[in-house]
Design a protein around this motif. Structure first.
Motif, PDB file in Angstrom:
ATOM      1  N   PRO A  99      48.475   2.770 -90.766  1.00 27.06           N
ATOM      2  CA  PRO A  99      48.593   1.790 -89.092  1.00 27.06           C
ATOM      3  C   PRO A  99      49.662   1.763 -88.758  1.00 27.06           C
ATOM      4  O   PRO A  99      50.780   1.674 -89.816  1.00 27.06           O
ATOM      5  N   LEU A 100      50.071   1.880 -87.675  1.00 25.17           N
ATOM      6  CA  LEU A 100      51.224   1.807 -86.381  1.00 25.17           C
ATOM      7  C   LEU A 100      51.320  -0.012 -86.190  1.00 25.17           C
ATOM      8  O   LEU A 100      50.134  -0.449 -86.662  1.00 25.17           O
ATOM      9  N   THR A 101      52.524  -0.054 -86.372  1.00 21.84           N
ATOM     10  CA  THR A 101      52.932  -1.244 -86.463  1.00 21.84           C
ATOM     11  C   THR A 101      52.854  -1.676 -84.796  1.00 21.84           C
ATOM     12  O   THR A 101      53.752  -1.478 -83.973  1.00 21.84           O
ATOM     13  N   LEU A 102      51.907  -2.019 -84.561  1.00 24.91           N
ATOM     14  CA  LEU A 102      52.135  -2.521 -82.879  1.00 24.91           C
ATOM     15  C   LEU A 102      51.581  -3.478 -81.996  1.00 24.91           C
ATOM     16  O   LEU A 102      51.297  -4.943 -83.081  1.00 24.91           O
ATOM     17  N   GLU A 103      52.168  -4.222 -80.784  1.00 24.50           N
ATOM     18  CA  GLU A 103      52.069  -5.709 -80.382  1.00 24.50           C
ATOM     19  C   GLU A 103      50.695  -5.697 -80.575  1.00 24.50           C
ATOM     20  O   GLU A 103      50.068  -4.840 -79.498  1.00 24.50           O
ATOM     21  N   HIS A 104      50.292  -6.924 -79.974  1.00 24.91           N
ATOM     22  CA  HIS A 104      49.492  -8.169 -79.685  1.00 24.91           C
ATOM     23  C   HIS A 104      48.579  -6.952 -78.003  1.00 24.91           C
ATOM     24  O   HIS A 104      47.527  -6.940 -78.226  1.00 24.91           O
ATOM     25  N   HIS A 105      49.721  -7.183 -77.322  1.00 26.63           N
ATOM     26  CA  HIS A 105      49.012  -6.669 -76.059  1.00 26.63           C
ATOM     27  C   HIS A 105      48.446  -5.210 -76.318  1.00 26.63           C
ATOM     28  O   HIS A 105      47.430  -5.232 -75.363  1.00 26.63           O
ATOM     29  N   VAL A 106      49.114  -4.054 -76.661  1.00 26.48           N
ATOM     30  CA  VAL A 106      49.039  -3.104 -76.939  1.00 26.48           C
ATOM     31  C   VAL A 106      47.668  -3.132 -77.191  1.00 26.48           C
ATOM     32  O   VAL A 106      47.053  -1.996 -76.945  1.00 26.48           O
ATOM     33  N   THR A 108      45.214  -4.949 -77.860  1.00 33.71           N
ATOM     34  CA  THR A 108      44.205  -5.703 -76.757  1.00 33.71           C
ATOM     35  C   THR A 108      43.568  -4.408 -76.157  1.00 33.71           C
ATOM     36  O   THR A 108      43.016  -4.293 -75.516  1.00 33.71           O
ATOM     37  N   SER A 109      45.043  -3.779 -75.074  1.00 38.41           N
ATOM     38  CA  SER A 109      44.315  -2.648 -74.752  1.00 38.41           C
ATOM     39  C   SER A 109      43.990  -1.787 -75.219  1.00 38.41           C
ATOM     40  O   SER A 109      43.743  -0.207 -74.009  1.00 38.41           O
ATOM     41  N   LEU A 110      43.660  -1.036 -76.808  1.00 35.22           N
ATOM     42  CA  LEU A 110      43.464   0.205 -77.691  1.00 35.22           C
ATOM     43  C   LEU A 110      42.123  -0.671 -77.207  1.00 35.22           C
ATOM     44  O   LEU A 110      41.310   0.481 -77.584  1.00 35.22           O
ATOM     45  N   LEU A 111      41.505  -1.422 -77.377  1.00 34.59           N
ATOM     46  CA  LEU A 111      40.418  -2.333 -77.539  1.00 34.59           C
ATOM     47  C   LEU A 111      39.054  -1.185 -76.755  1.00 34.59           C
ATOM     48  O   LEU A 111      38.028  -0.700 -77.470  1.00 34.59           O
ATOM     49  N   GLY A 112      39.205   0.156 -75.380  1.00 37.07           N
ATOM     50  CA  GLY A 112      37.991   0.514 -74.484  1.00 37.07           C
ATOM     51  C   GLY A 112      38.761   1.527 -75.150  1.00 37.07           C
ATOM     52  O   GLY A 112      37.305   2.493 -76.206  1.00 37.07           O
ATOM     53  N   ALA A 113      39.514   2.017 -75.379  1.00 36.06           N
ATOM     54  CA  ALA A 113      39.719   3.353 -75.874  1.00 36.06           C
ATOM     55  C   ALA A 113      39.127   3.872 -77.199  1.00 36.06           C
ATOM     56  O   ALA A 113      38.641   4.298 -77.854  1.00 36.06           O
ATOM     57  N   TRP A 114      39.385   2.704 -78.253  1.00 38.93           N
ATOM     58  CA  TRP A 114      38.517   2.457 -79.975  1.00 38.93           C
ATOM     59  C   TRP A 114      36.641   3.012 -79.903  1.00 38.93           C
ATOM     60  O   TRP A 114      36.835   2.770 -80.272  1.00 38.93           O
ATOM     61  N   PRO A 121      43.786   9.155 -85.057  1.00 38.53           N
ATOM     62  CA  PRO A 121      43.746   8.224 -86.150  1.00 38.53           C
ATOM     63  C   PRO A 121      44.715   6.375 -86.371  1.00 38.53           C
ATOM     64  O   PRO A 121      44.108   6.195 -87.429  1.00 38.53           O
ATOM     65  N   GLU A 122      45.337   7.050 -86.762  1.00 31.58           N
ATOM     66  CA  GLU A 122      47.146   6.283 -86.663  1.00 31.58           C
ATOM     67  C   GLU A 122      46.699   4.673 -85.749  1.00 31.58           C
ATOM     68  O   GLU A 122      46.707   3.768 -86.002  1.00 31.58           O
ATOM     69  N   GLU A 123      45.927   4.789 -84.176  1.00 29.65           N
ATOM     70  CA  GLU A 123      45.828   4.036 -83.256  1.00 29.65           C
ATOM     71  C   GLU A 123      44.391   2.903 -83.804  1.00 29.65           C
ATOM     72  O   GLU A 123      44.902   1.979 -84.189  1.00 29.65           O
ATOM     73  N   ALA A 124      43.878   4.081 -84.439  1.00 31.26           N
ATOM     74  CA  ALA A 124      41.737   3.587 -84.823  1.00 31.26           C
ATOM     75  C   ALA A 124      42.485   2.820 -86.034  1.00 31.26           C
ATOM     76  O   ALA A 124      41.518   1.048 -86.267  1.00 31.26           O
ATOM     77  N   ALA A 125      42.917   2.731 -87.108  1.00 26.59           N
ATOM     78  CA  ALA A 125      43.991   2.723 -88.308  1.00 26.59           C
ATOM     79  C   ALA A 125      44.315   1.044 -87.971  1.00 26.59           C
ATOM     80  O   ALA A 125      44.032  -0.052 -87.983  1.00 26.59           O
ATOM     81  N   ALA A 126      45.078   1.337 -86.582  1.00 26.11           N
ATOM     82  CA  ALA A 126      45.939  -0.235 -86.981  1.00 26.11           C
ATOM     83  C   ALA A 126      45.130  -1.191 -85.891  1.00 26.11           C
ATOM     84  O   ALA A 126      44.983  -2.382 -86.013  1.00 26.11           O
ATOM     85  N   VAL A 127      43.634  -0.572 -84.802  1.00 20.28           N
ATOM     86  CA  VAL A 127      43.554  -1.671 -84.429  1.00 20.28           C
ATOM     87  C   VAL A 127      42.337  -2.211 -85.015  1.00 20.28           C
ATOM     88  O   VAL A 127      42.018  -3.496 -84.924  1.00 20.28           O
ATOM     89  N   GLU A 128      41.407  -0.954 -86.125  1.00 18.23           N
ATOM     90  CA  GLU A 128      40.782  -1.896 -87.082  1.00 18.23           C
ATOM     91  C   GLU A 128      41.526  -3.450 -88.009  1.00 18.23           C
ATOM     92  O   GLU A 128      40.921  -3.758 -88.674  1.00 18.23           O
ATOM     93  N   GLU A 129      42.913  -2.596 -88.769  1.00 23.30           N
ATOM     94  CA  GLU A 129      43.224  -4.044 -89.272  1.00 23.30           C
ATOM     95  C   GLU A 129      43.660  -5.626 -88.436  1.00 23.30           C
ATOM     96  O   GLU A 129      43.794  -6.311 -88.498  1.00 23.30           O
ATOM     97  N   HIS A 130      44.293  -5.111 -86.789  1.00 23.48           N
ATOM     98  CA  HIS A 130      43.860  -6.504 -85.959  1.00 23.48           C
ATOM     99  C   HIS A 130      43.079  -6.755 -86.047  1.00 23.48           C
ATOM    100  O   HIS A 130      43.603  -7.799 -85.971  1.00 23.48           O
ATOM    101  N   LEU A 131      41.529  -6.348 -86.394  1.00 24.64           N
ATOM    102  CA  LEU A 131      39.998  -7.267 -85.494  1.00 24.64           C
ATOM    103  C   LEU A 131      40.599  -7.637 -87.025  1.00 24.64           C
ATOM    104  O   LEU A 131      39.751  -8.985 -87.105  1.00 24.64           O
TER     105      LEU A 131
END
Length: 475
Positions: A99-106, A108-114, A121-131
């Motif tokens: 997973p990528l290391t992304l800030e919280h606001h980034v 959050t902005s990816l939730l709709g696309a997720w 795949p990298e962004e999805a892994a980062a979002v799922e880890e954050h959730l």
């Protein structure tokens, strides 16, 4: 069992210097060549103590030597190596996506696309880890996933009503029938087949589900309560009018109706039944519909207007219809009552194909001038002002009936005389309706005052035509 050694059999004797299981030896003078002719075997490996030779190892010189010397391809292919012998290794699982290391606001902005499965795949892994660590984002992700589910249009499990027509058309283009069904009989053939498919899907108990038949009579709503089996009995007895005209057996048999009209025939059949109709009525109805289609195929022409046999009169008691129009009428009523049954048993049912719907609407539009004249004689419709009778074949006051949808079109309804010709130059009113809505109006399922989606012009003429359309209905 044992027997004399065969030509290809190898026997282990004290003088044999090879091993019984050795299969890599070649003929004398050419060690290592496989023996394919059953000749004497040679040792397959280096000599051991006391003259014993060890068998050659797989892949060694004996395996690689050929008929032409070392390095040549063997005359008989060796067994393929497998992964179990340790020489080959199976591919492991794909490497995990870090997973990528992304800030919280980034994130959050990816939730709709997720939620739409549009992330990498990298962004999805980062979002799922954050959730897993952020409750607020997890709740928002659940809401977004539910919203995506609402955006997807649910697909009906019912077959497309035009599927049967398309399949038959494709089959008949490849192999035309020797005796085709006339075009004016295909709507009846299609609608009876669709209703038969519905009846095949329902259970025994649903044959007794209550159904309310509705129609328009004396400028008011009328109804009759029956069951699913009773509706099929009604269709069978009225279809019997066409069957009798074609010389087939009357489904009433020895039962006598007061008048040879659809309602009287149905009531007579219901009264003569010792018990309420059950699913047993399906077989004679189905056989009769097949006989009607088969008979018109032999006697009718293939043209759209019916030809000679298509003009054969079919009596409905107080009026007559030519055979090609009677078949359209029966197709229309079959569809209307199939919808009644489908509603009673909670079964999805679609309108007829656009081509068949257009023919049914055309029949209703052609019958409207005669119904208008009858209502005028009965004092139920207004006369023209000033009152005048237009000569047959001459243009007169007309109403433009515009039907929208797949079965739509445009018709000019003469208002002054059933023999007059509708004309755009004499248009006094304009009515627009949906194709299915007009058919339900003609079936008496929609009040005339609520039917028109758009109307312009002479209000009295519009009212007369809408009420005349509803008067086409019957039980």
């Amino acid at each position: 069992m044992s027997g004399p050694p065969g030509e290809h059999e190898h026997r282990d004797t004290p003088d044999d210097t090879g091993t019984p299981d050795d299969t890599t030896a070649g003929p004398p003078g050419n060690p290592g060549t496989p023996d394919t002719l059953g000749g004497p075997r040679e040792p397959g490996g280096p000599a051991g103590p006391e003259g014993h030779r060890e068998p050659a190892a797989p892949g060694g010189p004996a395996a690689s030597a050929g008929a032409g010397g070392a390095g040549s391809a063997p005359r008989v292919p060796l067994p393929r190596a497998s992964a179990e012998d340790g020489r080959w290794s199976s591919p492991g699982p794909p490497p995990a996506v870090a997973p990528l290391t992304l800030e919280h606001h980034v994130l959050t902005s990816l939730l709709g696309a997720w939620a739409l499965a549009a992330c990498s795949p990298e962004e999805a892994a980062a979002v799922e880890e954050h959730l897993g660590v952020c409750d607020a984002c997890a709740d928002e992700a659940v809401r977004l996933r539910e919203a995506v589910g609402l955006l997807q249009r649910p697909e009906s499990l019912d077959l497309d009503p035009g599927l049967r027509t398309r399949v038959l058309k494709g089959c008949l283009e490849r192999r035309p029938p020797r005796i085709p069904v006339p075009g004016w009989a295909t709507p009846y053939d299609a609608e009876t087949a669709r209703l038969d498919a519905l009846l095949q899907d329902i259970g025994d108990a649903e044959w007794h589900a209550p159904v309310r038949l509705r129609w328009f009579e004396a400028d008011g709503a009328a109804s009759r309560r029956t069951t699913v089996a009773g509706v099929i009995a009604h269709l069978m007895t009225v279809d019997g009018l066409v069957a009798v005209a074609l010389g087939l057996a009357d489904p009433l048999g020895d039962i006598t109706a007061a008048v040879p009209a659809p309602a009287a025939r149905t009531e007579a059949y219901w009264r003569a039944s010792h018990y309420p109709p059950t699913r047993a009525v399906r077989a004679p109805w189905r056989a009769q519909s097949h006989d009607i289609v088969r008979t018109v195929a032999f006697t009718g022409g293939t043209g759209g207007s019916g030809g000679g046999a298509g003009r054969m009169p079919v009596s409905y008691g107080d009026f007559e219809l030519p055979l090609h129009d009677a078949m359209l009428d029966r197709a229309f009523e079959c569809w209307v009552h199939a919808e009644d049954i489908a509603k009673a048993v909670d079964y999805p049912y679609e309108p007829p194909s656009g081509r068949h719907l257009n023919r049914m609407i055309d029949l209703a539009a052609r019958m409207l001038p005669g119904v208008l004249a009858e209502r005028r004689r009965a004092g139920l419709a207004a006369h023209a002002a000033p009152a005048r009778l237009v000569a047959a074949g001459e243009p007169g006051r007309s109403l433009r009936l515009e039907i929208e949808g797949a079965g739509g079109g445009e018709w000019f309804i003469p208002l002054d005389s059933p023999g007059a010709v509708g004309s755009a130059d004499h248009e006094v009113a304009h009515v627009a309706l949906d194709d299915v809505e007009f058919c339900r109006l003609a079936a008496g399922h929609v009040p005339p005052a609520e039917a028109a989606a758009g109307q312009v012009g002479d209000r009295q003429a519009i009212r007369d035509v809408l009420f005349a359309a509803a008067s086409l209905s019957r039980m």
